[in-house]
Design a protein around this motif. Structure first.
Motif, PDB file in Angstrom:
ATOM      1  N   SER A 122      34.081  53.671  44.524  1.00 22.86           N
ATOM      2  CA  SER A 122      34.626  52.626  45.378  1.00 22.86           C
ATOM      3  C   SER A 122      36.128  52.507  45.177  1.00 22.86           C
ATOM      4  O   SER A 122      36.667  52.890  44.153  1.00 22.86           O
ATOM      5  CB  SER A 122      33.992  51.277  45.032  1.00 22.86           C
ATOM      6  OG  SER A 122      32.628  51.289  45.306  1.00 22.86           O
TER       7      SER A 122
ATOM      8  N   ASN B  99      39.200  40.613  40.483  1.00 21.19           N
ATOM      9  CA  ASN B  99      37.798  40.250  40.321  1.00 21.19           C
ATOM     10  C   ASN B  99      37.374  40.261  38.848  1.00 21.19           C
ATOM     11  O   ASN B  99      36.231  39.982  38.527  1.00 21.19           O
ATOM     12  CB  ASN B  99      36.894  41.157  41.157  1.00 21.19           C
ATOM     13  CG  ASN B  99      37.061  42.636  40.846  1.00 21.19           C
ATOM     14  OD1 ASN B  99      37.890  43.042  40.037  1.00 21.19           O
ATOM     15  ND2 ASN B  99      36.263  43.464  41.514  1.00 21.19           N
TER      16      ASN B  99
ATOM     17  N   TYR C  46      33.728  38.690  38.960  1.00 20.03           N
ATOM     18  CA  TYR C  46      33.430  37.963  40.187  1.00 20.03           C
ATOM     19  C   TYR C  46      33.158  38.915  41.337  1.00 20.03           C
ATOM     20  O   TYR C  46      33.714  40.006  41.411  1.00 20.03           O
ATOM     21  CB  TYR C  46      34.600  37.045  40.553  1.00 20.03           C
ATOM     22  CG  TYR C  46      34.705  35.865  39.617  1.00 20.03           C
ATOM     23  CD1 TYR C  46      34.036  34.687  39.893  1.00 20.03           C
ATOM     24  CD2 TYR C  46      35.447  35.953  38.452  1.00 20.03           C
ATOM     25  CE1 TYR C  46      34.113  33.605  39.023  1.00 20.03           C
ATOM     26  CE2 TYR C  46      35.523  34.876  37.571  1.00 20.03           C
ATOM     27  CZ  TYR C  46      34.857  33.707  37.872  1.00 20.03           C
ATOM     28  OH  TYR C  46      34.923  32.644  36.999  1.00 20.03           O
ATOM     29  N   GLY C  47      32.341  38.442  42.267  1.00 15.36           N
ATOM     30  CA  GLY C  47      32.009  39.199  43.457  1.00 15.36           C
ATOM     31  C   GLY C  47      33.106  39.105  44.503  1.00 15.36           C
ATOM     32  O   GLY C  47      34.126  38.434  44.303  1.00 15.36           O
ATOM     33  N   PRO C  48      32.878  39.744  45.633  1.00 15.90           N
ATOM     34  CA  PRO C  48      33.894  39.787  46.693  1.00 15.90           C
ATOM     35  C   PRO C  48      34.038  38.447  47.419  1.00 15.90           C
ATOM     36  O   PRO C  48      33.176  37.576  47.331  1.00 15.90           O
ATOM     37  CB  PRO C  48      33.370  40.871  47.638  1.00 15.90           C
ATOM     38  CG  PRO C  48      31.887  40.880  47.420  1.00 15.90           C
ATOM     39  CD  PRO C  48      31.685  40.521  45.976  1.00 15.90           C
ATOM     40  N   GLU C  49      35.151  38.352  48.144  1.00 18.45           N
ATOM     41  CA  GLU C  49      35.385  37.181  48.982  1.00 18.45           C
ATOM     42  C   GLU C  49      34.360  37.191  50.103  1.00 18.45           C
ATOM     43  O   GLU C  49      33.858  38.235  50.462  1.00 18.45           O
ATOM     44  CB  GLU C  49      36.806  37.227  49.547  1.00 18.45           C
ATOM     45  CG  GLU C  49      37.851  37.108  48.473  1.00 18.45           C
ATOM     46  CD  GLU C  49      39.277  37.224  49.010  1.00 18.45           C
ATOM     47  OE1 GLU C  49      39.461  37.693  50.160  1.00 18.45           O
ATOM     48  OE2 GLU C  49      40.190  36.846  48.289  1.00 18.45           O
TER      49      GLU C  49
ATOM     50  N   ALA D 135      37.374  48.453  40.675  1.00 18.90           N
ATOM     51  CA  ALA D 135      36.353  49.039  41.546  1.00 18.90           C
ATOM     52  C   ALA D 135      35.034  49.115  40.790  1.00 18.90           C
ATOM     53  O   ALA D 135      35.018  49.318  39.572  1.00 18.90           O
ATOM     54  CB  ALA D 135      36.790  50.436  41.982  1.00 18.90           C
TER      55      ALA D 135
ATOM     56  N   PRO E 219      42.202  43.660  39.646  1.00 18.57           N
ATOM     57  CA  PRO E 219      41.142  44.229  40.474  1.00 18.57           C
ATOM     58  C   PRO E 219      40.521  45.469  39.832  1.00 18.57           C
ATOM     59  O   PRO E 219      41.219  46.287  39.241  1.00 18.57           O
ATOM     60  CB  PRO E 219      41.869  44.588  41.776  1.00 18.57           C
ATOM     61  CG  PRO E 219      43.271  44.864  41.344  1.00 18.57           C
ATOM     62  CD  PRO E 219      43.535  43.952  40.182  1.00 18.57           C
TER      63      PRO E 219
ATOM     64  N   PRO F 293      39.663  46.883  44.754  1.00 19.50           N
ATOM     65  CA  PRO F 293      39.801  45.799  45.728  1.00 19.50           C
ATOM     66  C   PRO F 293      41.234  45.271  45.812  1.00 19.50           C
ATOM     67  O   PRO F 293      42.064  45.527  44.933  1.00 19.50           O
ATOM     68  CB  PRO F 293      38.843  44.719  45.214  1.00 19.50           C
ATOM     69  CG  PRO F 293      38.497  45.084  43.826  1.00 19.50           C
ATOM     70  CD  PRO F 293      38.813  46.535  43.638  1.00 19.50           C
ATOM     71  N   ASP F 294      41.507  44.515  46.873  1.00 16.29           N
ATOM     72  CA  ASP F 294      42.836  43.950  47.089  1.00 16.29           C
ATOM     73  C   ASP F 294      43.129  42.744  46.196  1.00 16.29           C
ATOM     74  O   ASP F 294      44.287  42.400  45.993  1.00 16.29           O
ATOM     75  CB  ASP F 294      43.011  43.531  48.550  1.00 16.29           C
ATOM     76  CG  ASP F 294      43.045  44.728  49.483  1.00 16.29           C
ATOM     77  OD1 ASP F 294      43.442  45.826  49.046  1.00 16.29           O
ATOM     78  OD2 ASP F 294      42.666  44.561  50.657  1.00 16.29           O
ATOM     79  N   SER F 295      42.078  42.093  45.697  1.00 14.36           N
ATOM     80  CA  SER F 295      42.305  40.902  44.869  1.00 14.36           C
ATOM     81  C   SER F 295      41.589  41.042  43.527  1.00 14.36           C
ATOM     82  O   SER F 295      40.647  41.825  43.377  1.00 14.36           O
ATOM     83  CB  SER F 295      41.826  39.640  45.593  1.00 14.36           C
ATOM     84  OG  SER F 295      40.450  39.730  45.862  1.00 14.36           O
TER      85      SER F 295
ATOM     86  N   ARG G 116      33.173  34.813  46.119  1.00 14.63           N
ATOM     87  CA  ARG G 116      33.765  35.001  44.781  1.00 14.63           C
ATOM     88  C   ARG G 116      32.824  34.487  43.693  1.00 14.63           C
ATOM     89  O   ARG G 116      33.236  33.861  42.728  1.00 14.63           O
ATOM     90  CB  ARG G 116      35.120  34.323  44.686  1.00 14.63           C
ATOM     91  CG  ARG G 116      36.091  34.629  45.789  1.00 14.63           C
ATOM     92  CD  ARG G 116      36.967  35.806  45.596  1.00 14.63           C
ATOM     93  NE  ARG G 116      37.719  35.708  44.376  1.00 14.63           N
ATOM     94  CZ  ARG G 116      38.086  36.759  43.681  1.00 14.63           C
ATOM     95  NH1 ARG G 116      37.799  37.956  44.107  1.00 14.63           N
ATOM     96  NH2 ARG G 116      38.746  36.635  42.579  1.00 14.63           N
TER      97      ARG G 116
END
Length: 105
Positions: free
Chosen positions: A2, A9, A91-94, A66, A64, A5-7, A97
């Motif tokens: 993967s 986690n 934390y999970g994705p937006e 992956a 962040p 991510p942009d933010s 979260r």
């Protein structure tokens, strides 16, 4: 694999007498790229994570990652090996979260 991510986690709080640089070097010894990203803070980078190490008492490490759940233990292994007391949260994705996993030592 993967994409990163942009933010952020992954968030952790480290209770140690080691400096931010010494913590970063624990990861550098395992092949992570280490660079100073401010006067006092460090960034550690791998193919799957971009973490910042900042603050002190406690040191904060976050960023962040992956495939976070699959890599969570890999992220804290250098801390465990050094005997550093820590709490880490994944934390999970937006948009939710949701807290997915908490690790401690």
């Amino acid at each position: 694999m993967s994409e990163i991510p942009d933010s952020s986690n992954f968030f952790s709080s480290l209770h140690t007498a080691l400096s931010r640089e010494e913590v970063a070097n624990l990861y550098g010894a395992l092949g992570w790229r280490v660079r100073k990203c401010s006067w006092t803070d460090f960034e550690i980078i791998s193919d799957s994570a971009e973490l910042v190490i900042e603050s002190e008492s406690p040191i904060l490490m976050h960023g962040p990652v992956a495939d976070l759940i699959a890599r969570a233990e890999e992220l804290v292994t250098p801390l465990r090996m050094a005997g550093i007391t820590f709490t880490a949260e994944c934390y999970g994705p937006e948009p939710d979260r949701k807290l997915l996993l908490e690790l401690r030592q």
